[in-house]
Design a protein around this motif. Structure first.
Motif, short mmCIF file in Angstrom:
data_model
loop_
_atom_site.label_atom_id
_atom_site.label_comp_id
_atom_site.label_asym_id
_atom_site.label_seq_id
_atom_site.Cartn_x
_atom_site.Cartn_y
_atom_site.Cartn_z
N MET A 79 45.96 31.96 33.89
CA MET A 79 45.03 32.90 34.53
C MET A 79 45.75 33.78 35.56
O MET A 79 45.51 34.98 35.64
N SER A 80 46.65 33.17 36.33
CA SER A 80 47.39 33.94 37.35
C SER A 80 48.31 34.97 36.71
O SER A 80 48.35 36.13 37.13
N THR A 82 48.06 36.23 33.74
CA THR A 82 47.25 37.25 33.06
C THR A 82 46.74 38.28 34.05
O THR A 82 46.76 39.50 33.77
N PHE A 204 46.94 35.82 27.90
CA PHE A 204 46.49 34.49 28.31
C PHE A 204 46.90 33.44 27.28
O PHE A 204 47.43 32.37 27.65
#
Length: 271
Positions: A79-80, A82, A204
């Motif tokens: 997530m970070s 992405t 992701f």
């Protein structure tokens, strides 16, 4: 006679290509189906076909704290990286999409270079670089490494979306007195949003499933799910890994269906 021959050649070509496509589909899908079926075995080993069926290994997966810890790290890093890839990729795409200058071409090649470099070589080089500057291995180094290999997907999809943007829209907005920021926020961003979302999805998935970079940039405190699954399969053929693989397969198919529904992902990948 020649017309019939051409029709026969076209028909035979279509039959052969369909047969090849079906065979390729079977070869790709069959291993995943075997994993899903084996994950419901009642035995203690990976054996196909299973001697009995049970959901016990999904219950074991719920209690497998090491796999859950690694999965949590993988989700955080994915997530970070992405989010950072979206920021950097969109900014880079806006800079190079409509420019024909040599600098834009060089920047495009620079952002695409992680797709050309061998992943293992990049992982080792990143480890040596972080050691040289004194940055300890942590989630931060993982995020940096994953971001570098994920940015190209966002750049490429965003550039493709910008190429379909009508220049007259931007000119009309400027004539009506809108600022560049307002034009980007109200006109450009809504129109290229599907491309950004497609690139973010691919980024992701690439980060979550990354092995070569994670292999060099992680330690015991930052264990990653693909590495943990690999190590567990090396030591023992744990059926829990089959259950986890089934969850990942079903989750990936569901996410791809959602992306196809919302953004037309297959058209963007083949366009």
């Amino acid at each position: 006679m020649s017309g019939r021959q051409r029709n026969w050649e076209a028909l035979s070509f279509q039959i052969v290509m369909t047969a090849i496509a079906v065979l390729a589909l079977i070869l790709i899908v069959s291993p995943s189906l075997v994993v899903v079926i084996v994950s419901f075995t009642s035995g203690f080993s990976l054996k196909f076909p299973p001697q009995g069926y049970s959901t016990r290994w999904y219950v074991e997966l719920w209690n497998a704290w090491q796999l859950q810890f690694a999965a949590r790290n993988s989700v955080v890093v994915a997530m970070s990286s992405t989010a950072l890839s979206i920021v950097l990729g969109v900014a880079a795409a806006l800079a190079i999409s409509r420019s024909k200058a040599l600098t834009a071409k060089l920047l495009d090649s620079l952002f695409m270079s992680p797709l050309v470099l061998p992943a293992l070589a990049f992982g080792l080089a990143a480890l040596m670089f972080f050691s040289l500057i004194g940055l300890p291995i942590s989630l931060l180094t993982l995020v940096i490494g994953h971001t570098i290999v994920c940015v190209p997907y966002v750049v490429r999809n965003t550039v493709a979306a910008l190429a379909q943007l009508e220049p007259t829209l931007l000119e009309s907005s400027a004539i009506l007195g809108a600022s560049r920021l307002y034009t980007f926020r109200r006109i450009v961003l809504p129109l290229i949003r599907p491309g950004i979302i497609s690139g973010a999805f691919i980024a992701f998935m690439s980060s979550f499933d990354n092995v070569p970079v994670s292999l060099f940039l992680r330690d015991a405190a930052t264990d990653m799910l693909p590495i943990r699954m690999w190590q567990d399969l090396e030591g023992k053929l744990d059926v829990t890994i089959a259950a986890l693989s089934s969850v990942l397969i079903i989750g990936t198919v569901a996410l791809m269906a959602i992306m196809e529904r919302t953004t037309g992902l297959s058209k963007r990948l083949t366009g």
